[in-house]
Write an enzyme that holds these catalytic residues in place. Structure first.
Site, PDB file in Angstrom:
ATOM      1  N   ASP A   1      22.860  77.180  44.747  1.00 45.40           N
ATOM      2  CA  ASP A   1      22.765  78.644  44.665  1.00 45.40           C
ATOM      3  C   ASP A   1      21.629  79.119  45.580  1.00 45.40           C
ATOM      4  O   ASP A   1      20.476  78.777  45.350  1.00 45.40           O
ATOM      5  CB  ASP A   1      22.495  79.037  43.202  1.00 45.40           C
ATOM      6  CG  ASP A   1      22.592  80.536  42.967  1.00 45.40           C
ATOM      7  OD1 ASP A   1      22.721  81.293  43.960  1.00 45.40           O
ATOM      8  OD2 ASP A   1      22.532  80.957  41.790  1.00 45.40           O
TER       9      ASP A   1
ATOM     10  N   HIS B   1      20.887  82.190  45.748  1.00 42.92           N
ATOM     11  CA  HIS B   1      20.276  83.215  44.896  1.00 42.92           C
ATOM     12  C   HIS B   1      19.895  84.479  45.666  1.00 42.92           C
ATOM     13  O   HIS B   1      18.995  85.232  45.259  1.00 42.92           O
ATOM     14  CB  HIS B   1      19.008  82.620  44.241  1.00 42.92           C
ATOM     15  CG  HIS B   1      18.833  83.020  42.799  1.00 42.92           C
ATOM     16  ND1 HIS B   1      17.886  83.926  42.407  1.00 42.92           N
ATOM     17  CD2 HIS B   1      19.477  82.625  41.670  1.00 42.92           C
ATOM     18  CE1 HIS B   1      17.947  84.071  41.079  1.00 42.92           C
ATOM     19  NE2 HIS B   1      18.906  83.301  40.619  1.00 42.92           N
TER      20      HIS B   1
ATOM     21  N   GLU C   1      26.565  79.117  46.715  1.00 42.37           N
ATOM     22  CA  GLU C   1      26.619  80.414  46.030  1.00 42.37           C
ATOM     23  C   GLU C   1      25.696  81.430  46.695  1.00 42.37           C
ATOM     24  O   GLU C   1      24.563  81.112  47.040  1.00 42.37           O
ATOM     25  CB  GLU C   1      26.210  80.197  44.572  1.00 42.37           C
ATOM     26  CG  GLU C   1      26.155  81.456  43.741  1.00 42.37           C
ATOM     27  CD  GLU C   1      26.008  81.132  42.255  1.00 42.37           C
ATOM     28  OE1 GLU C   1      26.552  80.109  41.805  1.00 42.37           O
ATOM     29  OE2 GLU C   1      25.342  81.896  41.553  1.00 42.37           O
TER      30      GLU C   1
ATOM     31  N   GLU D   1      28.366  87.609  41.356  1.00 42.24           N
ATOM     32  CA  GLU D   1      27.661  87.976  40.120  1.00 42.24           C
ATOM     33  C   GLU D   1      27.051  89.363  40.223  1.00 42.24           C
ATOM     34  O   GLU D   1      26.736  89.974  39.207  1.00 42.24           O
ATOM     35  CB  GLU D   1      26.593  86.931  39.785  1.00 42.24           C
ATOM     36  CG  GLU D   1      25.415  86.901  40.737  1.00 42.24           C
ATOM     37  CD  GLU D   1      24.520  85.679  40.517  1.00 42.24           C
ATOM     38  OE1 GLU D   1      24.992  84.550  40.728  1.00 42.24           O
ATOM     39  OE2 GLU D   1      23.368  85.845  40.136  1.00 42.24           O
TER      40      GLU D   1
ATOM     41  N   HIS E   1      30.503  83.893  36.185  1.00 44.99           N
ATOM     42  CA  HIS E   1      29.042  83.776  36.086  1.00 44.99           C
ATOM     43  C   HIS E   1      28.654  83.947  34.619  1.00 44.99           C
ATOM     44  O   HIS E   1      29.117  84.875  33.959  1.00 44.99           O
ATOM     45  CB  HIS E   1      28.443  84.916  36.916  1.00 44.99           C
ATOM     46  CG  HIS E   1      26.957  84.968  36.968  1.00 44.99           C
ATOM     47  ND1 HIS E   1      26.237  85.964  36.352  1.00 44.99           N
ATOM     48  CD2 HIS E   1      26.051  84.172  37.574  1.00 44.99           C
ATOM     49  CE1 HIS E   1      24.946  85.781  36.595  1.00 44.99           C
ATOM     50  NE2 HIS E   1      24.799  84.705  37.333  1.00 44.99           N
TER      51      HIS E   1
HETATM   52 MG   LIG Z   1      23.704  82.891  41.159  1.00 46.27          MG
END
Ligand SMILES: [Mg+2]
Length: 382
Positions: A183, A185, A209, A235, A285
């Site tokens: 991820d 992020h 991700e 997400e 998610h």
């Molecule tokens: Mg994430």
């Protein structure tokens, strides 16, 4: 049947639970929260309650349409998370009133169980290989880790080397057959994303991700061309209309709508069906609590393109309370061989321990995400 009350509970570690009561004694639970804004969403719920009190809870599609379209100003994380929690609770009521699981009402389940993955390493991953071995020793066959810590829009290559080293250590520890998701992020910006995904390619990742933030989605297609790993995102998208351009663009392989942020079961089912028409996979998610996870599993049960489910047991956010604390039956999400069974109980398939919820709501929380800064003092994406 009429809705008589919407009761909210702000509970640790960072969640908001909603209980909708009816005049026939049936009640339902939802999890209307966006992390770091629990009190704001709680206020949005009280505003929705003005309309919902006295209405028949079984008319879910109509209530969803009014909550969304009747707002005039619509969308975004706060309003869509409020709608999501109400929607989950309404499905829970409907299933319980009829004595069937929600997936039964959505056409019946097309799978008995679904693979789950576990987080390792937290925000600042250290000794991550040991974390990976711990997870796989508990039967998980897939895991997810943060790629990088702070990364400036253009940063030095040693940061990329550190990511590669971490991912390499995990791959070496778990062997070739464990799914590893990385991820980013949203910490990575376009100028660094290409090099990162390219250097990670040899590690055969399950997916990458949020290689960039979803608002920078126009960069995705080019970034994806440097990676053979599937690209996942979603997400921070909240409706069919948010997902529309992502799917049209054709740069993502996996969408990750959050059942507590993107309008609940009603909306996420439509998002999942849209994605299926683009041959895009679904991996909801869910770093949240047990009601959100139960809602996800109801959707996974009826979605052909679902392949894996996120869950928060032992996640780095759950320091004060963990996933199963609020469930009356702790075995409801028993993981076996890296899978979780689709719950077959009525409604969402989970019983909430209301007494314990009320006890923990006295403490509540004011969870905020960390604010990071780069070495030069400027803000760093967390
Ligand atoms: Mg994430």
């Amino acid at each position: 049947m009429k809705i008589t009350a919407l009761k909210t509970f702000i509970v640790p570690p960072r969640w908001l639970f909603l209980k909708i009561e009816t005049d026939e004694g049936v009640s339902g639970w939802g999890e209307p929260v966006v992390e770091g804004r629990a009190h704001t969403v709680e206020t949005a719920i009280t505003e929705l309650a003005d309309y919902l009190i006295g209405k028949d809870p079984r008319l879910i599609e109509d209530h969803w349409t009014v909550m969304y379209r009747g707002a005039f100003y619509r969308g975004g994380p706060i309003l869509m998370s409020a709608i999501a929690g109400v929607d989950q609770a309404l499905w829970d009521i409907k299933g319980k009133a009829l004595g069937v699981p929600v997936h039964e009402l959505l056409g019946g389940k097309l799978r008995d169980r679904i693979k789950v993955y576990s987080w390792i390493g937290g925000d600042r991953p250290a000794d991550i290989a040991a974390g990976a071995l711990d997870v796989t020793s508990r039967g998980f066959t897939a895991l997810k880790m943060n790629g990088t810590e702070e990364l400036q829009i253009v940063d030095s290559h040693d940061k990329i080397d550190a990511v590669v080293e971490r991912v390499a250590s995990v791959r070496q520890a778990v062997g070739p057959n464990i799914g590893i998701a990385v991820d980013f992020h949203g910490r990575v910006h376009r100028p660094m994303a290409r090099a990162l995904v390219k250097e990670l390619d040899p590690y055969r990742l399950m997916f990458i991700e949020e290689p960039v933030l979803s608002e920078n989605r126009e960069a995705l297609k080019e970034i994806a061309s440097f990676s053979s790993a599937p690209i996942a995102l979603g997400e921070r998208l909240y409706s069919r209309w948010d997902f529309k351009s992502v799917l049209e663009q054709g740069a993502v392989d996996i969408i990750q709508p959050d059942l507590s942020h993107a309008g609940g079961i009603t909306e996420c089912r439509k998002i999942a069906a849209m994605a299926e028409a683009y041959d895009v996979a679904l991996a909801p998610h869910c770093p949240l609590g047990p009601i959100a996870l139960a809602a996800c599993l109801q959707l996974d049960a009826v979605s052909y393109n679902a392949f894996i489910q996120e869950q928060s047991l032992g996640i780095h956010y759950n320091s004060t309370n963990d996933l199963l604390d609020y469930a009356s039956d702790k075995s409801v999400f028993q993981y076996e061989d890296g899978y979780v069974a689709i719950p077959d109980g009525p409604g969402l398939g989970i019983e909430i321990n209301e007494e314990y919820v009320m006890e923990r709501a006295k403490e509540g929380h004011r969870w905020r995400n960390p604010i990071w800064r780069h070495k030069d003092g400027s803000f760093a994406e967390w």
